[in-house]
Design a protein around this motif. Structure first.
Motif, PDB file in Angstrom:
ATOM      1  N   GLN A  63       5.972  -3.684   0.066  1.00  8.33           N
ATOM      2  CA  GLN A  63       6.935  -2.673  -0.402  1.00  8.33           C
ATOM      3  C   GLN A  63       6.645  -2.183  -1.812  1.00  8.33           C
ATOM      4  O   GLN A  63       7.238  -1.223  -2.270  1.00  8.33           O
ATOM      5  CB  GLN A  63       8.368  -3.228  -0.375  1.00  8.33           C
ATOM      6  N   GLU A  64       5.755  -2.858  -2.522  1.00 10.92           N
ATOM      7  CA  GLU A  64       5.576  -2.516  -3.932  1.00 10.92           C
ATOM      8  C   GLU A  64       4.589  -1.385  -4.155  1.00 10.92           C
ATOM      9  O   GLU A  64       3.387  -1.557  -3.993  1.00 10.92           O
ATOM     10  CB  GLU A  64       5.108  -3.753  -4.693  1.00 10.92           C
ATOM     11  N   ALA A  65       5.119  -0.258  -4.559  1.00  6.55           N
ATOM     12  CA  ALA A  65       4.272   0.900  -4.824  1.00  6.55           C
ATOM     13  C   ALA A  65       3.287   0.577  -5.944  1.00  6.55           C
ATOM     14  O   ALA A  65       2.152   1.055  -5.949  1.00  6.55           O
ATOM     15  CB  ALA A  65       5.130   2.092  -5.204  1.00  6.55           C
ATOM     16  N   ALA A  66       3.721  -0.279  -6.888  1.00  7.48           N
ATOM     17  CA  ALA A  66       2.873  -0.622  -8.029  1.00  7.48           C
ATOM     18  C   ALA A  66       1.575  -1.288  -7.578  1.00  7.48           C
ATOM     19  O   ALA A  66       0.520  -1.085  -8.181  1.00  7.48           O
ATOM     20  CB  ALA A  66       3.635  -1.537  -8.976  1.00  7.48           C
ATOM     21  N   LEU A  67       1.651  -2.063  -6.514  1.00 10.06           N
ATOM     22  CA  LEU A  67       0.450  -2.729  -6.002  1.00 10.06           C
ATOM     23  C   LEU A  67      -0.602  -1.689  -5.617  1.00 10.06           C
ATOM     24  O   LEU A  67      -1.768  -1.787  -5.991  1.00 10.06           O
ATOM     25  CB  LEU A  67       0.788  -3.578  -4.769  1.00 10.06           C
ATOM     26  N   ARG A  94       0.393  -9.301  -3.920  1.00  4.93           N
ATOM     27  CA  ARG A  94       1.827  -8.950  -3.872  1.00  4.93           C
ATOM     28  C   ARG A  94       2.311  -8.591  -2.465  1.00  4.93           C
ATOM     29  O   ARG A  94       1.785  -9.037  -1.484  1.00  4.93           O
ATOM     30  CB  ARG A  94       2.134  -7.787  -4.817  1.00  4.93           C
ATOM     31  N   HIS A  95       3.316  -7.688  -2.435  1.00  2.00           N
ATOM     32  CA  HIS A  95       3.940  -7.413  -1.142  1.00  2.00           C
ATOM     33  C   HIS A  95       3.807  -5.952  -0.744  1.00  2.00           C
ATOM     34  O   HIS A  95       3.553  -5.088  -1.561  1.00  2.00           O
ATOM     35  CB  HIS A  95       5.417  -7.817  -1.169  1.00  2.00           C
ATOM     36  N   PHE A 109      -1.452 -10.485 -11.827  1.00  5.87           N
ATOM     37  CA  PHE A 109      -0.044 -10.540 -11.460  1.00  5.87           C
ATOM     38  C   PHE A 109       0.384 -11.952 -11.074  1.00  5.87           C
ATOM     39  O   PHE A 109       1.365 -12.489 -11.553  1.00  5.87           O
ATOM     40  CB  PHE A 109       0.214  -9.584 -10.292  1.00  5.87           C
ATOM     41  N   GLU A 146      -1.992   0.179  -8.724  1.00  3.89           N
ATOM     42  CA  GLU A 146      -2.918  -0.667  -9.490  1.00  3.89           C
ATOM     43  C   GLU A 146      -4.266  -0.778  -8.766  1.00  3.89           C
ATOM     44  O   GLU A 146      -5.331  -0.676  -9.374  1.00  3.89           O
ATOM     45  CB  GLU A 146      -2.280  -2.049  -9.658  1.00  3.89           C
TER      46      GLU A 146
END
Ligand code: GDP
Length: 296
Positions: free
Chosen positions: A197-201, A194-195, A140, A204
């Protein structure tokens, strides 16, 4: 831990108690209030501090203590016990063994010091005769692979990553497979930060976890995040089986009280701490000096 070594506020609080002619509830309360202030200033989570206070009061029961008991000592021991208890989740983390392959996955927010800590952890073991290897599964952040590659090259540690592959799961799997074949005994997988708030983090991270089946997941935490530590650590623990914590940037101003929150949230011990940007600025975590610093 020797009580006389306890620093700053707590030693002042205990000194005040020592100077009191009679040890009664008021003296104990004053002492506990002083300690509470110190812990909150060091970013220890409020709930933890409150529980600690309640526990100490339970141990030091003035009605039950017959005359002749050394109340000062009982109070001192109770304070000490409670502080250490917060830092001890009750079971040690998984310990990789030299010569036997272990996969260790690093997780944490961007900027926490995760990539730096991966190399420090590898270097620490390499110096002790291990055969570590680094896998960069952070596709990322632009430059993440270069950073890991640079660090790894400097430390002469084998590394794996890709400039073109964008799927972190395949990179992680390929890297782990390759280093297993090469008989590396400590395969370290760096994941994307990342941060919060990111559900994607988190998704993954969970996929990399499922695919590589690490023996240990280490949560890397910046010591300066303060009161946010509990929620942050908890969010990671809910996605993957965090088994240990590393606190970074202990060379800065923060006292690192967030580490107590991370232990509470993950039920995992702190195993190392980062004390600078360089590869060898990395220490095995030791409760005694940490508590001294926290209360100083
Ligand atoms: P990541 O985004 O979590 O992978 O974070 P990095 O490993 O890139 O680190 C972010 C910054 O923190 C870099 O400038 C590192 O040099 C620095 N850093 C990491 N650990 C420490 C530490 O223990 N002390 C200090 N002072 N800086 C650190």
């Amino acid at each position: 831990m020797v009580l006389a070594q306890l620093g700053g506020s707590i030693s002042r609080a205990i000194q005040q108690m020592n100077n009191a002619t009679i040890i009664d509830e008021k003296v104990l309360n004053d002492c506990l209030n002083e300690i509470t202030r110190a812990l909150l200033q060091a970013d220890v989570q409020f709930t933890l501090v409150r529980n600690m206070q309640t526990n100490i009061k339970k141990i030091v029961d003035f009605d039950a203590l017959a005359a002749g008991h050394n109340k000062r000592n009982i109070i001192k021991q109770a304070i000490l016990k409670e502080l250490c208890k917060i830092l001890d989740p009750g079971k040690p983390s998984f310990a990789p063994k030299k010569g036997k392959t272990s996969v260790v996955m690093f997780v944490g927010l961007q900027g926490s010091g995760k990539t730096t800590t991966c190399t420090k952890y590898a270097y620490f073991h390499q110096k002790k005769g291990w055969k570590p290897a680094l896998v960069c599964a952070d596709t990322f952040r632009a430059g993440a692979f270069d950073q890991l590659k640079q660090n790894a090259t400097k430390a002469k540690i084998p590394f794996y990553g890709s400039y073109t592959e964008s799927d972190p799961v395949s990179i992680a799997v390929e890297g782990v497979e390759r280093f297993k074949k090469e008989n590396c005994d400590l395969i370290i997988v760096d994941t994307s930060g990342r941060h919060m708030q990111e559900a994607a983090l988190f998704e993954e991270m969970r996929q990399v976890y499922e695919a590589t089946k690490p023996d240990l997941v280490i949560f890397v935490m910046d010591s300066s995040i303060g009161q946010a530590a509990f929620d942050q650590a908890k969010a990671f623990k809910q996605s993957v089986a965090v088994g240990a914590v590393i606190v970074t940037k202990m060379d800065g101003h923060a006292k690192g009280g967030g580490a107590l929150s991370a232990v509470a949230a993950t039920k995992s011990p702190v195993i190392f701490m980062g004390t600078g940007e360089h590869m060898d600025e990395f220490e095995v975590f030791d409760v005694e000096p940490f508590v001294n610093r926290l209360l100083g």
